[in-house]
Motif scaffolding. Structure first.
Motif, PDB file in Angstrom:
ATOM      1  N   HIS A   1       0.812  -1.221   0.000  1.00  0.00           N
ATOM      2  CA  HIS A   1       0.000   0.000   0.000  1.00  0.00           C
ATOM      3  C   HIS A   1       0.847   1.274   0.000  1.00  0.00           C
ATOM      4  O   HIS A   1       0.378   2.322  -0.432  1.00  0.00           O
ATOM      5  CB  HIS A   1      -1.023   0.007   1.151  1.00  0.00           C
ATOM      6  CG  HIS A   1      -0.523   0.556   2.454  1.00  0.00           C
ATOM      7  ND1 HIS A   1      -0.020  -0.238   3.461  1.00  0.00           N
ATOM      8  CD2 HIS A   1      -0.452   1.823   2.931  1.00  0.00           C
ATOM      9  CE1 HIS A   1       0.334   0.523   4.486  1.00  0.00           C
ATOM     10  NE2 HIS A   1       0.086   1.780   4.190  1.00  0.00           N
TER      11      HIS A   1
ATOM     12  N   TYR B   1      -4.151   0.907  -2.504  1.00  0.00           N
ATOM     13  CA  TYR B   1      -3.117   1.915  -2.826  1.00  0.00           C
ATOM     14  C   TYR B   1      -3.780   3.253  -3.147  1.00  0.00           C
ATOM     15  O   TYR B   1      -3.367   4.308  -2.639  1.00  0.00           O
ATOM     16  CB  TYR B   1      -2.324   1.376  -4.012  1.00  0.00           C
ATOM     17  CG  TYR B   1      -1.114   2.157  -4.481  1.00  0.00           C
ATOM     18  CD1 TYR B   1       0.048   2.249  -3.718  1.00  0.00           C
ATOM     19  CD2 TYR B   1      -1.098   2.739  -5.754  1.00  0.00           C
ATOM     20  CE1 TYR B   1       1.171   2.910  -4.202  1.00  0.00           C
ATOM     21  CE2 TYR B   1       0.023   3.395  -6.239  1.00  0.00           C
ATOM     22  CZ  TYR B   1       1.159   3.483  -5.455  1.00  0.00           C
ATOM     23  OH  TYR B   1       2.268   4.133  -5.941  1.00  0.00           O
TER      24      TYR B   1
ATOM     25  N   ASP C   1      -6.003   4.840  -0.062  1.00  0.00           N
ATOM     26  CA  ASP C   1      -5.147   5.490   0.925  1.00  0.00           C
ATOM     27  C   ASP C   1      -4.761   6.897   0.466  1.00  0.00           C
ATOM     28  O   ASP C   1      -4.615   7.824   1.271  1.00  0.00           O
ATOM     29  CB  ASP C   1      -3.890   4.625   1.107  1.00  0.00           C
ATOM     30  CG  ASP C   1      -3.027   5.052   2.261  1.00  0.00           C
ATOM     31  OD1 ASP C   1      -3.557   5.543   3.268  1.00  0.00           O
ATOM     32  OD2 ASP C   1      -1.796   4.875   2.166  1.00  0.00           O
TER      33      ASP C   1
ATOM     34  N   GLN D   1      -0.308   8.221  -9.068  1.00  0.00           N
ATOM     35  CA  GLN D   1       0.212   8.282  -7.694  1.00  0.00           C
ATOM     36  C   GLN D   1       1.692   7.921  -7.651  1.00  0.00           C
ATOM     37  O   GLN D   1       2.490   8.572  -6.970  1.00  0.00           O
ATOM     38  CB  GLN D   1      -0.558   7.339  -6.753  1.00  0.00           C
ATOM     39  CG  GLN D   1       0.060   7.299  -5.364  1.00  0.00           C
ATOM     40  CD  GLN D   1      -0.643   6.403  -4.363  1.00  0.00           C
ATOM     41  OE1 GLN D   1      -0.133   6.213  -3.257  1.00  0.00           O
ATOM     42  NE2 GLN D   1      -1.804   5.875  -4.694  1.00  0.00           N
TER      43      GLN D   1
END
Ligand code: GDP
Ligand code: FE
Ligand code: FE
Ligand code: FE
Length: 196
Positions: free
Chosen positions: A118, A133, A136, A165
């Motif tokens: 994660h 992932y 969060d 991300q």
């Protein structure tokens, strides 16, 4: 979400009670927001919502443990010895997964891998791992430049969102002269260049 007993013998309330003992209130609120975000993404992308709920709730289970717990676990579970040279940011996922298995009795490898990956991602991530992932990163309490773009991308394409991300986290780490964990680079190479 009513738990079926397939992944944990605890009810959701029992699991929440165990997690709340491990975390300060702000962090406990965060994991519940990650859970809700993960459940929504699981519904959208056809992933088991019970697994999304459990993975969301437990993903930061070990975040507030002392360093010595992680060092002991790295030795006890014979994890990569290089891990001792890192810190809580890296340990709480990859080492935390072993504590979750041992202390909460959660053995599902898809859930455990979602926790393991994660923070840094991984070259291969299941849809569940991609959801945790992203959840969060975009849960409603997050506020940083680019979070709205990340939310929009996540609603359109999980893969493009993972790439987004990964690229932005790596850029942030570089900008701040932080050490790059090798798996973070592996994730970058696996997800970003072909995303165009
Ligand atoms: P949180 O546990 O909900 O706060 O979020 P994460 O588990 O995703 O991230 C924890 C921290 O790890 C964040 O501050 C990230 O910037 C940091 N992090 C992620 N990848 C790396 C890396 O490769 N190297 C370092 N030094 N930190 C990283
Ligand atoms: Fe985390
Ligand atoms: Fe994260
Ligand atoms: Fe988190």
């Amino acid at each position: 979400v009513t738990y079926t007993g397939r992944y944990t013998t605890d009810s959701r309330d029992q699991l929440l009670a165990k997690i709340s003992k491990q975390l300060k209130p702000a962090r406990f609120e965060h994991v519940q927001r990650v859970e809700q975000t993960a459940i929504q993404l699981a519904q959208q992308y056809g992933v088991d919502v019970e697994k999304a709920s459990i993975a969301g709730l437990v993903h930061d289970y070990a975040k507030q443990r002392p360093d010595k717990d992680f060092i002991e676990a790295i030795h006890h579970y014979q994890l990569d010895p290089e891990l001792v040279n890192w810190n809580n940011a890296i340990w709480h996922g990859v080492v935390g997964a072993e504590l979750i298995k041992a202390e909460l009795g959660i053995e599902d490898e898809d859930i455990l891998n979602a926790v393991r990956y994660h923070t840094t991602g991984n070259h291969y991530m299941t849809k569940l791992a991609q959801i945790i992932y992203m959840a969060d990163y975009i849960e409603p309490g997050r506020d940083f430049d680019g979070v709205e773009k990340a939310r929009l991308l996540t609603s359109q394409s999980l893969e493009l969102a993972v790439a987004y991300q990964t690229k932005h986290t790596l850029a942030y780490l570089l900008e701040n002269n932080q050490r790059i964990y090798p798996k973070t680079i592996e994730t970058y190479n696996a997800w970003v260049p072909q995303s165009g």
